[in-house]
Design a protein around this motif. Sequence first.
Motif, mmCIF file in Angstrom:
data_model
loop_
_atom_site.group_PDB
_atom_site.id
_atom_site.type_symbol
_atom_site.label_atom_id
_atom_site.label_comp_id
_atom_site.label_asym_id
_atom_site.label_seq_id
_atom_site.Cartn_x
_atom_site.Cartn_y
_atom_site.Cartn_z
ATOM 1 N N LEU A 266 0.829 -1.201 0.000
ATOM 2 C CA LEU A 266 0.000 0.000 0.000
ATOM 3 C C LEU A 266 0.864 1.252 0.000
ATOM 4 O O LEU A 266 0.531 2.245 -0.659
ATOM 5 N N GLY A 267 1.985 1.202 0.711
ATOM 6 C CA GLY A 267 2.910 2.326 0.667
ATOM 7 C C GLY A 267 3.465 2.547 -0.724
ATOM 8 O O GLY A 267 3.611 3.690 -1.182
ATOM 9 N N ALA A 268 3.754 1.451 -1.436
ATOM 10 C CA ALA A 268 4.286 1.564 -2.790
ATOM 11 C C ALA A 268 3.241 2.103 -3.757
ATOM 12 O O ALA A 268 3.551 2.933 -4.626
ATOM 13 N N PHE A 269 2.000 1.636 -3.646
ATOM 14 C CA PHE A 269 0.940 2.160 -4.512
ATOM 15 C C PHE A 269 0.809 3.670 -4.310
ATOM 16 O O PHE A 269 0.718 4.443 -5.275
ATOM 17 N N LYS A 270 0.776 4.087 -3.047
ATOM 18 C CA LYS A 270 0.597 5.510 -2.776
ATOM 19 C C LYS A 270 1.828 6.321 -3.180
ATOM 20 O O LYS A 270 1.703 7.444 -3.690
ATOM 21 N N ALA A 271 3.016 5.767 -2.955
ATOM 22 C CA ALA A 271 4.223 6.462 -3.401
ATOM 23 C C ALA A 271 4.212 6.633 -4.915
ATOM 24 O O ALA A 271 4.577 7.694 -5.444
ATOM 25 N N ALA A 272 3.794 5.582 -5.640
ATOM 26 C CA ALA A 272 3.726 5.660 -7.100
ATOM 27 C C ALA A 272 2.728 6.719 -7.541
ATOM 28 O O ALA A 272 3.003 7.499 -8.472
ATOM 29 N N LEU A 273 1.571 6.763 -6.892
ATOM 30 C CA LEU A 273 0.569 7.777 -7.252
ATOM 31 C C LEU A 273 1.085 9.179 -6.940
ATOM 32 O O LEU A 273 0.829 10.128 -7.697
ATOM 33 N N HIS A 274 1.819 9.324 -5.846
ATOM 34 C CA HIS A 274 2.408 10.623 -5.510
ATOM 35 C C HIS A 274 3.468 11.015 -6.545
ATOM 36 O O HIS A 274 3.495 12.159 -7.028
ATOM 37 N N LEU A 275 4.320 10.065 -6.905
ATOM 38 C CA LEU A 275 5.364 10.352 -7.892
ATOM 39 C C LEU A 275 4.777 10.672 -9.263
ATOM 40 O O LEU A 275 5.371 11.450 -10.031
ATOM 41 N N ARG A 276 3.624 10.107 -9.560
ATOM 42 C CA ARG A 276 2.966 10.394 -10.838
ATOM 43 C C ARG A 276 2.144 11.680 -10.789
ATOM 44 O O ARG A 276 1.533 12.066 -11.801
ATOM 45 N N GLY A 277 2.105 12.329 -9.639
ATOM 46 C CA GLY A 277 1.396 13.597 -9.518
ATOM 47 C C GLY A 277 -0.098 13.469 -9.332
ATOM 48 O O GLY A 277 -0.834 14.453 -9.503
#
Length: 309
Positions: A266-277
């Motif tokens: 879940l941390g990775a999904f959210k980090a990816a969404l954050h990195l994608r803006g």
Amino acid sequence: MTNAAPSSGVIPPVCTPLTPEREVDTASLTRLVDHLLEGGVHGLFVLGSSSEVAFLPDRHRRTVLDIVLGHVAGQVPVLAGVIDMTAPRVVDHARVAAEAGAAGLVATAPFYTRTHPAEIATHFRAIAAATDLPVYAYDLPVSVHSKLPADVLLELAAEGVLAGLKDSSGDEAGLRQVILGRRDRGLESFAVFTGSELTVDSALWMGADGVVPGLGNVDPHAYVRLYEAARRGDWTAAREEQERLFRLFGLVNVGGPHMGRGSSALGAFKAALHLRGVIDHPTTALPQVPLDAAEIDQVKTFLSEAALI
């Protein structure tokens, strides 16, 4: 415009963006919904495992329902997770979801309590009786410690209690048993979705109707491409897209041994969404361990290799 329950397609379990103070980040949530709709998804599933539903207080659950349903405004159907320990608690969530305008309900077997298949069947009958909404069973034995038996699912489908299944059991033979049983008993309206992001092509080839992919938050377009390739019988294209997603899915392991698999994924999904803006913060709910800067950099590498940033 539709509020009919979905019977096929790509239906991501929508992540729940949180502020650093762990309130629902409603602005990020609406951007995430737009990101998924732009990806061509066929429906949305809020308050599931990837939504961190187990960590959300009831007021956060209601906020998610109101924000998503209000923003979607009937563009695609929205399923609401009503996951809780036992039928009376689930029924309370079901009534709230129905009042908010959900198209259908998603529930697991009871948990914490030790249950028998007969009690699991009674659980789903009670949920279905509480509202007029279709009910989808969520097979998640890793979390609820009960496998939903195929014969129980098919019996409830025949009774009209269940409209469909989200199979996150990881049991491909069990999934095939449900698909074959549905065919043999003439239950074609019983929708079967796989929740296993890494074997979607094979599930669709077996006869599943669609997928509910947590990784679909990060790359909804790819799951839609995979689904559309399968629908037109282009299994080579479906396999190639699945293999690309298989590699991208490696981001769920960046957390390493100092946190649980759920915190890492879940941390990775959210980090990816954050990195994608897409979302403002990669915050996860307590007591999950957050990713550190080095782990977020690993997520960035996965996104770069998948040509997503």
